[in-house]
Design an enzyme around this catalytic site. Structure first.
Site, short mmCIF file in Angstrom:
data_model
loop_
_atom_site.label_atom_id
_atom_site.label_comp_id
_atom_site.label_asym_id
_atom_site.label_seq_id
_atom_site.Cartn_x
_atom_site.Cartn_y
_atom_site.Cartn_z
N ASP A 171 13.89 -19.25 35.13
CA ASP A 171 13.69 -17.93 35.73
C ASP A 171 13.95 -17.88 37.24
O ASP A 171 13.89 -16.82 37.83
CB ASP A 171 12.27 -17.42 35.44
N TYR A 263 15.61 -24.51 45.23
CA TYR A 263 15.18 -25.90 44.98
C TYR A 263 16.05 -26.92 45.70
O TYR A 263 15.66 -28.09 45.82
CB TYR A 263 15.17 -26.20 43.48
P1 NAD Z 1 -0.02 -25.14 31.62
O1 NAD Z 1 -0.46 -26.57 31.72
O2 NAD Z 1 -0.95 -24.07 32.01
O3 NAD Z 1 0.38 -24.87 30.10
C1 NAD Z 1 1.08 -25.73 29.30
C2 NAD Z 1 0.44 -25.83 27.92
O4 NAD Z 1 1.25 -26.69 27.11
C3 NAD Z 1 -0.98 -26.44 27.92
O5 NAD Z 1 -1.89 -25.56 27.31
C4 NAD Z 1 -0.82 -27.72 27.11
O6 NAD Z 1 -1.93 -28.04 26.31
C5 NAD Z 1 0.39 -27.40 26.24
N1 NAD Z 1 1.07 -28.55 25.69
C6 NAD Z 1 1.35 -29.73 26.29
N2 NAD Z 1 2.00 -30.54 25.45
C7 NAD Z 1 2.17 -29.87 24.29
C8 NAD Z 1 2.77 -30.19 23.04
N3 NAD Z 1 3.36 -31.37 22.83
N4 NAD Z 1 2.73 -29.26 22.07
C9 NAD Z 1 2.14 -28.08 22.28
N5 NAD Z 1 1.56 -27.71 23.43
C10 NAD Z 1 1.58 -28.60 24.43
O7 NAD Z 1 1.35 -25.05 32.42
P2 NAD Z 1 2.08 -23.80 33.13
O8 NAD Z 1 2.00 -23.97 34.59
O9 NAD Z 1 1.59 -22.54 32.55
O10 NAD Z 1 3.60 -24.07 32.75
C11 NAD Z 1 4.05 -24.21 31.43
C12 NAD Z 1 5.48 -24.69 31.40
O11 NAD Z 1 6.39 -23.68 31.75
C13 NAD Z 1 5.78 -25.85 32.34
O12 NAD Z 1 6.70 -26.73 31.72
C14 NAD Z 1 6.43 -25.16 33.51
O13 NAD Z 1 7.17 -26.07 34.28
C15 NAD Z 1 7.25 -24.17 32.78
N6 NAD Z 1 7.80 -23.03 33.53
C16 NAD Z 1 9.12 -22.88 33.53
C17 NAD Z 1 9.72 -21.83 34.13
C18 NAD Z 1 11.20 -21.71 34.13
O14 NAD Z 1 11.75 -20.81 34.61
N7 NAD Z 1 11.94 -22.69 33.61
C19 NAD Z 1 8.92 -20.86 34.75
C20 NAD Z 1 7.54 -21.01 34.73
C21 NAD Z 1 7.00 -22.10 34.09
C1 G6P Z 2 9.87 -21.20 39.20
C2 G6P Z 2 10.74 -22.21 38.49
C3 G6P Z 2 10.00 -22.87 37.37
C4 G6P Z 2 8.65 -23.37 37.83
C5 G6P Z 2 7.88 -22.18 38.34
C6 G6P Z 2 6.41 -22.37 38.63
O1 G6P Z 2 9.76 -20.05 38.44
O2 G6P Z 2 11.93 -21.69 37.99
O3 G6P Z 2 10.79 -23.85 36.80
O4 G6P Z 2 7.97 -23.99 36.78
O5 G6P Z 2 8.57 -21.70 39.45
O6 G6P Z 2 6.13 -23.12 39.73
P1 G6P Z 2 4.60 -23.26 40.17
O7 G6P Z 2 4.65 -24.26 41.26
O8 G6P Z 2 4.14 -21.91 40.60
O9 G6P Z 2 3.85 -23.76 38.94
MN MN Z 3 12.96 -23.21 36.59
#
Ligand code: NAD
Ligand code: G6P
Ligand code: MN
Length: 440
Positions: A171, A263
């Site tokens: 995102d 990044y």
């Molecule tokens: P979070 O720790 O609050 O939530 C992650 C959840 O995943 C937890 O509840 C955990 O128990 C669960 N989990 C872990 N391993 C698992 C498995 N094997 N099977 C099922 N569930 C499992 O984390 P968050 O900060 O809310 O972020 C979640 C994910 O989304 C992270 O990987 C973060 O980097 C990603 N993210 C990506 C983007 C993007 O644009 N690519 C944006 C925002 C967040």
């Molecule tokens: C951006 C990135 C994600 C990252 C997120 C949350 O949206 O694209 O990959 O996981 O930021 O970052 P934060 O540090 O707020 O957990």
């Molecule tokens: Mn990302």
């Protein structure tokens, strides 16, 4: 009758789950939903988020079926889409990813440098597990993955499951394109057509046009040269993110022909950034004290009151790209997205097997890539170094190879020497003994 879709959110206990569920509801006229299921392997964590979402849905959309489970068969049977945002090891491990390198003066970050490598070694198995469940119980479903570190996860899924129906997306470009649309005086990023190349969290815009074909690069470049990316009044960001957006000015200055992903600051200014971080209080702490506390306390309040009215539950506005992407597949909209896909010549002068982030057209049968031509030497040099880091991490995971992981860390532009890489690696191995494959 219009078709209604069944969605499973994997990582149901994520801090992002309520925002996604509310967003799905808000967008349900564009993308009708029959059922939302949450799945997580930490049932206690998920329960709090899920009970609150359940109350909200009962009060606002009783027609949508809702459930939550830690049983894979129940979670993945009869579904159309998996939205995956898992964090293997949760924030406790993110904190170690960030703090261990910082002890040695090396940048500690969720997805960039050593922290991203450590997280990648945990994430690959978790994401493959979700993909396996989806394919076992709903072979026609699609997985939209935004679990991090997306670059390494995409390399692994492409290598190990090349025929799977998985789209890896991030995102960050969406958010930055919204900002650039604002700079150019447009209402939405959807009024722009962009050229972009790179790896995930490692890319550059090289063309931006409006719908009439006018070049928007000059006005956007002039703004970023002066200010970096703006933070809009309604966007609430922590100071660390405000710093990142502003620092795009310094990152941009190195190549004023293109506009960088935020990044890149970690690769271009690794030591300056590391020196400015507090080794005792990193982004993981900021998120645990901020977003996590806030989301979980709102959920607990909803559960205690038994109602969501008057609560501080909000849809995640920019997560609408997930609905756009799901719709593109379900309804063959042929919309453009930046996806992380096998290069295969789309960037002409770059490794064919690399997983690159480029614009694609998405429809019922997946994506078609839009060629980005030849990239300049500076970007090519940086990307070649970084893609080999990512490939070595996946090699290390598959082969259980200490040597390959040491090489990956040594090759990262954020790490000063093979000696530093080794100290960090040895500490990571101890910290990750419950998660990483055994390395020999
Ligand atoms: P979070 O720790 O609050 O939530 C992650 C959840 O995943 C937890 O509840 C955990 O128990 C669960 N989990 C872990 N391993 C698992 C498995 N094997 N099977 C099922 N569930 C499992 O984390 P968050 O900060 O809310 O972020 C979640 C994910 O989304 C992270 O990987 C973060 O980097 C990603 N993210 C990506 C983007 C993007 O644009 N690519 C944006 C925002 C967040
Ligand atoms: C951006 C990135 C994600 C990252 C997120 C949350 O949206 O694209 O990959 O996981 O930021 O970052 P934060 O540090 O707020 O957990
Ligand atoms: Mn990302």
């Amino acid at each position: 009758m219009t078709q209604k879709y069944t969605i499973t959110v994997a990582g149901g206990g994520s801090t992002f789950t309520p925002g996604i569920v509310l967003m799905l509801l808000k967008e349900s006229s564009r993308f009708p939903i029959r059922k939302i299921m949450l799945y997580d392997n930490d049932p206690e964590r998920q329960k709090i988020i899920a009970e609150a979402c359940g109350i909200y849905l009962r009060e606002n959309a009783p027609e949508i079926e809702f459930g939550y489970t830690d049983d894979p068969k129940e979670a993945f049977t009869g579904i159309d889409f998996v939205l995956a945002h898992i964090r293997v090891g949760k924030y406790a491990m993110r904190e170690k990813d960030e703090k261990i390198p910082l002890k040695y003066g090396v940048v500690g970050q969720e997805t960039c440098g050593p922290g991203g490598i450590a997280y990648g070694m945990r994430s690959i198995g978790g994401v493959l597990e979700i993909l396996n469940y989806m394919e076992a119980y709903s072979p026609d479903a699609w997985m939209l993955n935004y679990s991090n570190p997306a670059a390494i996860v995409a390399e692994a899924t492409n290598r190990l499951r090349p025929d799977s129906k998985i789209l890896n997306i991030c995102d960050m470009p969406i958010d930055l394109e919204e900002k650039m649309a604002g700079i150019a005086g447009l209402k939405s990023r959807k009024e722009m057509q962009v050229g972009y190349y790179g790896l995930n969290h490692f890319g550059w815009w090289h063309q931006i046009y409006d719908k009439a074909g006018n070049d928007l690069m000059p006005v956007i470049r002039a703004y970023i040269a002066e200010n970096g990316f703006p933070v809009s009044a309604e966007q609430q960001v922590d100071d660390s993110w405000a710093h990142t957006f502003k620092m795009a000015r310094e990152v941009y200055a190195i190549d004023p022909e293109t506009i960088p992903n935020t990044y890149l600051k970690y690769y271009l200014f690794p030591y300056e950034i590391a020196a400015g971080l507090d080794p005792e209080y990193t982004r993981a702490n900021e998120v645990m004290d901020g977003r996590e506390k806030k989301v979980f306390s709102v959920c607990r309040e909803i559960i205690e009151k038994g109602t969501s009215s008057g609560s501080n539950f909000e849809a995640d506005a920019h997560a609408t790209y997930i609905v756009d992407l799901a719709r593109a597949i379900a309804e063959n909209t042929q919309e453009r997205f930046l996806l992380i896909v096998p290069n295969e010549g789309a960037i002409e002068n770059f490794e064919r097997t690399a997983m690159v982030e480029i614009p694609c057209i998405v429809g019922k049968n997946g994506y078609e890539k839009i060629c980005q031509g030849k990239i300049p030497r500076f970007q090519k040099g940086m990307m070649e170094q970084q893609v080999n880091v990512e490939k070595l991490v996946v090699d290390a995971w598959i082969e259980g190879s200490y040597q390959k992981l040491w090489q990956a860390l040594t090759l990262s532009k954020t790490v000063p020497s093979a000696a530093a890489a080794k100290v960090i690696l040895d500490e990571f191995i101890q910290a990750n003994e419950d998660y990483w494959p055994e390395l020999t």
